[in-house]
Design a protein around this motif. Structure first.
Motif, PDB file in Angstrom:
ATOM      1  N   PHE A   1       2.468   6.290  -7.497  1.00 36.31           N
ATOM      2  CA  PHE A   1       1.451   7.119  -7.947  1.00 36.31           C
ATOM      3  C   PHE A   1       2.113   8.657  -7.695  1.00 36.31           C
ATOM      4  O   PHE A   1       2.025   9.170  -8.973  1.00 36.31           O
ATOM      5  CB  PHE A   1       0.152   7.195  -6.904  1.00 36.31           C
ATOM      6  CG  PHE A   1      -0.618   8.272  -7.294  1.00 36.31           C
ATOM      7  CD1 PHE A   1      -1.562   7.850  -8.430  1.00 36.31           C
ATOM      8  CD2 PHE A   1      -0.693   9.365  -6.671  1.00 36.31           C
ATOM      9  CE1 PHE A   1      -2.419   9.149  -8.989  1.00 36.31           C
ATOM     10  CE2 PHE A   1      -1.832  10.312  -7.068  1.00 36.31           C
ATOM     11  CZ  PHE A   1      -2.684  10.138  -7.936  1.00 36.31           C
ATOM     12  N   HIS A   2       2.896   9.060  -6.859  1.00 38.53           N
ATOM     13  CA  HIS A   2       3.769  10.297  -6.834  1.00 38.53           C
ATOM     14  C   HIS A   2       4.822  10.414  -8.050  1.00 38.53           C
ATOM     15  O   HIS A   2       4.706  11.246  -8.518  1.00 38.53           O
ATOM     16  CB  HIS A   2       4.447  10.264  -5.539  1.00 38.53           C
ATOM     17  CG  HIS A   2       3.418  10.963  -4.313  1.00 38.53           C
ATOM     18  ND1 HIS A   2       2.578  11.799  -4.244  1.00 38.53           N
ATOM     19  CD2 HIS A   2       2.875   9.992  -3.496  1.00 38.53           C
ATOM     20  CE1 HIS A   2       1.862  11.674  -3.262  1.00 38.53           C
ATOM     21  NE2 HIS A   2       1.984  10.831  -2.594  1.00 38.53           N
TER      22      HIS A   2
ATOM     23  N   GLU B   1       0.811  -1.137  -0.162  1.00 34.63           N
ATOM     24  CA  GLU B   1      -0.020  -0.028  -0.116  1.00 34.63           C
ATOM     25  C   GLU B   1       0.891   1.153   0.168  1.00 34.63           C
ATOM     26  O   GLU B   1       0.649   2.235  -0.948  1.00 34.63           O
ATOM     27  CB  GLU B   1      -0.901   0.115   1.388  1.00 34.63           C
ATOM     28  CG  GLU B   1      -2.317   0.507   1.059  1.00 34.63           C
ATOM     29  CD  GLU B   1      -3.037   0.369   2.392  1.00 34.63           C
ATOM     30  OE1 GLU B   1      -2.591   0.645   3.512  1.00 34.63           O
ATOM     31  OE2 GLU B   1      -4.202   0.297   2.146  1.00 34.63           O
ATOM     32  N   ASN B   2       1.942   1.391   0.812  1.00 36.15           N
ATOM     33  CA  ASN B   2       2.793   2.354   0.833  1.00 36.15           C
ATOM     34  C   ASN B   2       3.669   2.294  -0.388  1.00 36.15           C
ATOM     35  O   ASN B   2       3.858   3.641  -0.931  1.00 36.15           O
ATOM     36  CB  ASN B   2       3.734   2.278   2.087  1.00 36.15           C
ATOM     37  CG  ASN B   2       3.040   2.370   3.432  1.00 36.15           C
ATOM     38  OD1 ASN B   2       2.235   3.065   3.567  1.00 36.15           O
ATOM     39  ND2 ASN B   2       3.705   1.817   4.318  1.00 36.15           N
ATOM     40  N   ASN B   3       3.835   1.381  -0.964  1.00 33.50           N
ATOM     41  CA  ASN B   3       4.703   1.448  -2.414  1.00 33.50           C
ATOM     42  C   ASN B   3       3.794   2.147  -3.372  1.00 33.50           C
ATOM     43  O   ASN B   3       4.233   2.826  -4.335  1.00 33.50           O
ATOM     44  CB  ASN B   3       5.088  -0.047  -2.802  1.00 33.50           C
ATOM     45  CG  ASN B   3       6.393  -0.437  -2.028  1.00 33.50           C
ATOM     46  OD1 ASN B   3       7.493   0.461  -2.072  1.00 33.50           O
ATOM     47  ND2 ASN B   3       6.238  -1.365  -1.433  1.00 33.50           N
ATOM     48  N   ILE B   4       2.600   1.679  -3.370  1.00 33.88           N
ATOM     49  CA  ILE B   4       1.575   2.432  -4.211  1.00 33.88           C
ATOM     50  C   ILE B   4       1.584   3.847  -4.275  1.00 33.88           C
ATOM     51  O   ILE B   4       1.530   4.411  -5.337  1.00 33.88           O
ATOM     52  CB  ILE B   4       0.114   1.759  -4.095  1.00 33.88           C
ATOM     53  CG1 ILE B   4      -0.030   0.297  -4.573  1.00 33.88           C
ATOM     54  CG2 ILE B   4      -0.970   2.466  -4.681  1.00 33.88           C
ATOM     55  CD1 ILE B   4      -1.325  -0.481  -4.399  1.00 33.88           C
ATOM     56  N   ASP B   5       1.524   4.405  -3.019  1.00 33.76           N
ATOM     57  CA  ASP B   5       1.508   5.692  -3.095  1.00 33.76           C
ATOM     58  C   ASP B   5       2.662   6.366  -3.360  1.00 33.76           C
ATOM     59  O   ASP B   5       3.100   7.237  -4.233  1.00 33.76           O
ATOM     60  CB  ASP B   5       1.531   6.139  -1.205  1.00 33.76           C
ATOM     61  CG  ASP B   5       0.119   6.210  -0.657  1.00 33.76           C
ATOM     62  OD1 ASP B   5      -0.647   5.812  -1.400  1.00 33.76           O
ATOM     63  OD2 ASP B   5       0.227   6.014   0.486  1.00 33.76           O
ATOM     64  N   GLU B   6       3.951   5.597  -3.418  1.00 31.18           N
ATOM     65  CA  GLU B   6       5.321   6.305  -4.090  1.00 31.18           C
ATOM     66  C   GLU B   6       5.118   6.110  -5.553  1.00 31.18           C
ATOM     67  O   GLU B   6       5.841   6.990  -6.249  1.00 31.18           O
ATOM     68  CB  GLU B   6       6.422   5.295  -3.430  1.00 31.18           C
ATOM     69  CG  GLU B   6       6.971   5.589  -1.931  1.00 31.18           C
ATOM     70  CD  GLU B   6       8.243   5.021  -1.394  1.00 31.18           C
ATOM     71  OE1 GLU B   6       9.252   5.100  -2.302  1.00 31.18           O
ATOM     72  OE2 GLU B   6       8.059   4.335  -0.891  1.00 31.18           O
TER      73      GLU B   6
END
Length: 151
Positions: free
Chosen positions: A90-91, A83-88
């Motif tokens: 996406f950015h 989930e945290n990797n998805i945020d990265e």
């Protein structure tokens, strides 16, 4: 009274464990009755587990792991990590940083053996599909990845 949108509060298992074992059962082409009989469990109870309506009693995950010859890790550690990797990712995508985006995705894909047998299973498969579409336009690989997510 003004409308308030409720944000779901995730439970400990997010129903991912049951969904994972249901997915394995379907991929293996096994009926609910067959699996339930094989592990000496009530079919309705197994159905409730697979659909997230009941919590897994102690030992049940090990019992299903043994039956399917798997090593599923039901901790949320890998789900949260993805989930945290998805945020990265996406950015990186929004900032047009293709190099970082590809680098993050390749790092995730290099941990396939960990993520494929964990609570991050479904997120991993979506990220794998995203990588294939975005960076590896091989139609056969894309179609194979799509099949995994359809079950």
């Amino acid at each position: 009274m003004p409308y308030k949108h409720k944000i779901p509060i995730y439970t400990e298992n997010l129903n991912l464990t049951g969904a994972y074992f249901r997915h394995q059962r379907i991929i293996d082409g096994l009926s609910l009755t067959y699996v339930a009989d094989s592990i000496r469990m009530n079919k309705g109870f197994l159905s409730d587990l697979e659909n997230g309506k009941r919590n897994f009693p102690d030992g049940t995950i090990n019992q299903l792991n043994d039956f399917y010859n798997l090593k599923f890790d039901d901790s949320l550690k890998f789900y949260i990590e993805l989930e945290n990797n998805i945020d990265e990712i996406f950015h990186a995508l929004c900032n047009s940083n293709t190099f970082k985006e590809k680098q993050l995705l390749e790092l995730i894909l290099s941990k396939r053996d960990i993520y494929e047998n964990s609570s991050g299973f479904f997120l991993f498969n979506l990220l794998n599909l995203f990588y294939l579409i975005r960076f590896n336009c091989n139609e056969t690989s894309i179609n194979d990845a799509k099949k995994i997510n359809r079950v």
